[in-house]
Motif scaffolding. Structure first.
Motif, PDB file in Angstrom:
ATOM      1  N   HIS A   1       0.848  -1.196   0.000  1.00  0.00           N
ATOM      2  CA  HIS A   1       0.000   0.000   0.000  1.00  0.00           C
ATOM      3  C   HIS A   1       0.879   1.239   0.000  1.00  0.00           C
ATOM      4  N   ARG A   2       0.595   2.172  -0.903  1.00  0.00           N
ATOM      5  CA  ARG A   2       1.360   3.417  -0.990  1.00  0.00           C
ATOM      6  C   ARG A   2       0.420   4.607  -1.152  1.00  0.00           C
ATOM      7  N   ASN A   3       0.820   5.715  -0.562  1.00  0.00           N
ATOM      8  CA  ASN A   3       0.078   6.969  -0.695  1.00  0.00           C
ATOM      9  C   ASN A   3       0.869   7.892  -1.611  1.00  0.00           C
ATOM     10  N   TYR A   4       0.298   8.215  -2.752  1.00  0.00           N
ATOM     11  CA  TYR A   4       1.003   9.029  -3.750  1.00  0.00           C
ATOM     12  C   TYR A   4       0.525  10.477  -3.730  1.00  0.00           C
ATOM     13  N   THR A   5       1.495  11.366  -3.912  1.00  0.00           N
ATOM     14  CA  THR A   5       1.221  12.783  -4.184  1.00  0.00           C
ATOM     15  C   THR A   5       2.050  13.160  -5.400  1.00  0.00           C
ATOM     16  N   ILE A   6       1.378  13.483  -6.503  1.00  0.00           N
ATOM     17  CA  ILE A   6       2.049  13.716  -7.782  1.00  0.00           C
ATOM     18  C   ILE A   6       1.692  15.105  -8.298  1.00  0.00           C
ATOM     19  N   SER A   7       2.703  15.859  -8.695  1.00  0.00           N
ATOM     20  CA  SER A   7       2.504  17.228  -9.184  1.00  0.00           C
ATOM     21  C   SER A   7       2.903  17.322 -10.650  1.00  0.00           C
ATOM     22  N   TYR A   8       2.096  18.064 -11.430  1.00  0.00           N
ATOM     23  CA  TYR A   8       2.315  18.225 -12.861  1.00  0.00           C
ATOM     24  C   TYR A   8       2.491  19.691 -13.216  1.00  0.00           C
ATOM     25  N   LYS A   9       3.186  19.907 -14.317  1.00  0.00           N
ATOM     26  CA  LYS A   9       3.281  21.248 -14.896  1.00  0.00           C
ATOM     27  C   LYS A   9       2.099  21.429 -15.843  1.00  0.00           C
ATOM     28  N   GLY A  10       1.203  22.293 -15.467  1.00  0.00           N
ATOM     29  CA  GLY A  10       0.034  22.527 -16.299  1.00  0.00           C
ATOM     30  C   GLY A  10      -1.087  21.548 -15.998  1.00  0.00           C
ATOM     31  N   ASP A  11      -2.036  21.437 -16.933  1.00  0.00           N
ATOM     32  CA  ASP A  11      -3.194  20.557 -16.733  1.00  0.00           C
ATOM     33  C   ASP A  11      -2.835  19.114 -17.072  1.00  0.00           C
ATOM     34  N   PHE A  12      -3.541  18.222 -16.424  1.00  0.00           N
ATOM     35  CA  PHE A  12      -3.330  16.798 -16.696  1.00  0.00           C
ATOM     36  C   PHE A  12      -4.618  16.062 -16.366  1.00  0.00           C
ATOM     37  N   ASP A  13      -5.034  15.220 -17.270  1.00  0.00           N
ATOM     38  CA  ASP A  13      -6.265  14.459 -17.090  1.00  0.00           C
ATOM     39  C   ASP A  13      -5.963  13.212 -16.249  1.00  0.00           C
ATOM     40  N   ASN A  14      -6.697  13.042 -15.147  1.00  0.00           N
ATOM     41  CA  ASN A  14      -6.409  11.887 -14.288  1.00  0.00           C
ATOM     42  C   ASN A  14      -6.802  10.551 -14.924  1.00  0.00           C
ATOM     43  N   SER A  15      -7.471  10.600 -16.069  1.00  0.00           N
ATOM     44  CA  SER A  15      -7.804   9.354 -16.757  1.00  0.00           C
ATOM     45  C   SER A  15      -6.536   8.641 -17.239  1.00  0.00           C
ATOM     46  N   GLU A  16      -5.485   9.407 -17.552  1.00  0.00           N
ATOM     47  CA  GLU A  16      -4.216   8.788 -17.934  1.00  0.00           C
ATOM     48  C   GLU A  16      -3.640   7.981 -16.777  1.00  0.00           C
ATOM     49  N   PHE A  17      -3.781   8.549 -15.577  1.00  0.00           N
ATOM     50  CA  PHE A  17      -3.360   7.841 -14.374  1.00  0.00           C
ATOM     51  C   PHE A  17      -4.097   6.524 -14.241  1.00  0.00           C
ATOM     52  N   LYS A  18      -5.402   6.628 -14.307  1.00  0.00           N
ATOM     53  CA  LYS A  18      -6.237   5.469 -14.065  1.00  0.00           C
ATOM     54  C   LYS A  18      -6.005   4.379 -15.111  1.00  0.00           C
ATOM     55  N   THR A  19      -5.730   4.804 -16.358  1.00  0.00           N
ATOM     56  CA  THR A  19      -5.453   3.834 -17.407  1.00  0.00           C
ATOM     57  C   THR A  19      -4.151   3.090 -17.130  1.00  0.00           C
ATOM     58  N   LYS A  20      -3.128   3.845 -16.744  1.00  0.00           N
ATOM     59  CA  LYS A  20      -1.835   3.234 -16.442  1.00  0.00           C
ATOM     60  C   LYS A  20      -1.934   2.314 -15.227  1.00  0.00           C
ATOM     61  N   LEU A  21      -2.641   2.748 -14.211  1.00  0.00           N
ATOM     62  CA  LEU A  21      -2.816   1.915 -13.022  1.00  0.00           C
ATOM     63  C   LEU A  21      -3.573   0.636 -13.346  1.00  0.00           C
ATOM     64  N   SER A  22      -4.560   0.747 -14.202  1.00  0.00           N
ATOM     65  CA  SER A  22      -5.337  -0.425 -14.602  1.00  0.00           C
ATOM     66  C   SER A  22      -4.478  -1.411 -15.380  1.00  0.00           C
ATOM     67  N   GLU A  23      -3.592  -0.900 -16.243  1.00  0.00           N
ATOM     68  CA  GLU A  23      -2.694  -1.774 -17.006  1.00  0.00           C
ATOM     69  C   GLU A  23      -1.787  -2.582 -16.079  1.00  0.00           C
ATOM     70  N   LEU A  24      -1.395  -1.983 -14.964  1.00  0.00           N
ATOM     71  CA  LEU A  24      -0.483  -2.633 -14.030  1.00  0.00           C
ATOM     72  C   LEU A  24      -1.209  -3.388 -12.916  1.00  0.00           C
ATOM     73  N   ASN A  25      -2.536  -3.476 -13.026  1.00  0.00           N
ATOM     74  CA  ASN A  25      -3.346  -4.172 -12.003  1.00  0.00           C
ATOM     75  C   ASN A  25      -3.167  -3.561 -10.615  1.00  0.00           C
ATOM     76  N   ILE A  26      -3.057  -2.241 -10.579  1.00  0.00           N
ATOM     77  CA  ILE A  26      -2.937  -1.513  -9.326  1.00  0.00           C
ATOM     78  C   ILE A  26      -4.281  -0.865  -9.006  1.00  0.00           C
ATOM     79  N   LYS A  27      -4.768  -1.111  -7.819  1.00  0.00           N
ATOM     80  CA  LYS A  27      -6.037  -0.534  -7.404  1.00  0.00           C
ATOM     81  C   LYS A  27      -5.788   0.820  -6.748  1.00  0.00           C
ATOM     82  N   ALA A  28      -6.530   1.819  -7.202  1.00  0.00           N
ATOM     83  CA  ALA A  28      -6.374   3.180  -6.673  1.00  0.00           C
ATOM     84  C   ALA A  28      -7.714   3.684  -6.152  1.00  0.00           C
ATOM     85  N   ARG A  29      -7.660   4.432  -5.065  1.00  0.00           N
ATOM     86  CA  ARG A  29      -8.879   5.003  -4.503  1.00  0.00           C
ATOM     87  C   ARG A  29      -8.556   6.333  -3.832  1.00  0.00           C
TER      88      ARG A  29
END
Length: 215
Positions: A145-173
């Motif tokens: 279990h890990r708690n992530y805090t991620i910062s981006y330059k400019g706008d970023f759609d969190n759907s990219e996150f969720k897609t990548k997490l899904s590919e790696l079988n990582i559950k995020a909430r």
């Protein structure tokens, strides 16, 4: 002819020696792992519990022989609380506190002459402290279990996150998105295999739009 008092006295001495030895065995595992309570501390705790148990039935009335021994639990509770620390979201020292507790219990068993049960309890305790660690490490690797805090330059759609997490079988909430000036930050909890989470970390490092991330 042997004096009964001498025989009784010899038994009490053996109880003290046995409790010191048992406490050292329990504490050796903590000493190897560089924990706050080592074999000397746990040997003293086990020995002290035996002494107080002996005092309890020697000083107590026939119907109240446990009046001193009952307070050992309270004293051990204070000792255990002293080795528990909170660091952010994690808590350390709970296993050491439980080891202090079981060392005191072993000392009490020896004090009342329950040698067979005390040795059996010692063996079970050592198995849990030593051999069970490998099982715990295996579970931790598969269900980390890990708690992530991620910062981006400019706008970023969190759907990219969720897609990548899904590919790696990582559950995020518990996704939380914040925006300040030109920086967008995401906070979420991730659960998965250690190897998959490491791959996700590598992807974050190679993503040029990421300003920083902490887990």
């Amino acid at each position: 002819m042997a004096n009964p008092n001498d025989i009784h006295y010899t038994e009490e001495v053996l109880k003290l020696l046995l409790s010191a030895f048992v406490g050292c065995l329990v504490g050796l595992e903590r000493e190897i792992r560089r924990k706050p309570a080592g074999f000397r501390t746990l040997a003293i705790i086990c020995l002290g519990s035996t002494i107080f148990t002996i005092c309890s039935y020697k000083l107590g009335f026939p119907d109240n022989e446990d009046r001193i021994a009952a307070n050992i639990i309270t004293g051990v509770g204070f000792l255990g609380a002293g080795v528990i620390f909170r660091n952010g979201f994690s808590v350390s020292g709970i296993t050491t506190a439980a080891t202090i507790w079981i060392a005191a219990a072993l000392g009490m068993l020896i004090g009342i002459g329950e040698y067979t049960i005390s040795i059996l309890a010692l063996v079970i305790s050592l198995v849990i402290l030593s051999l069970m660690e490998y099982l715990q490490e295996y579970i931790d690797r598969r269900f980390q279990h890990r708690n992530y805090t991620i910062s981006y330059k400019g706008d970023f759609d969190n759907s990219e996150f969720k897609t990548k997490l899904s590919e790696l079988n990582i559950k995020a909430r518990n996704f939380k998105e914040t925006r300040q000036d030109t920086q967008t930050s995401f906070e979420f909890d991730a659960t998965g295999k250690e190897i998959d989470l490491d791959v996700f970390n590598l992807w974050l490092k190679n993503e040029t739009r990421i300003y920083s991330f902490v887990w």
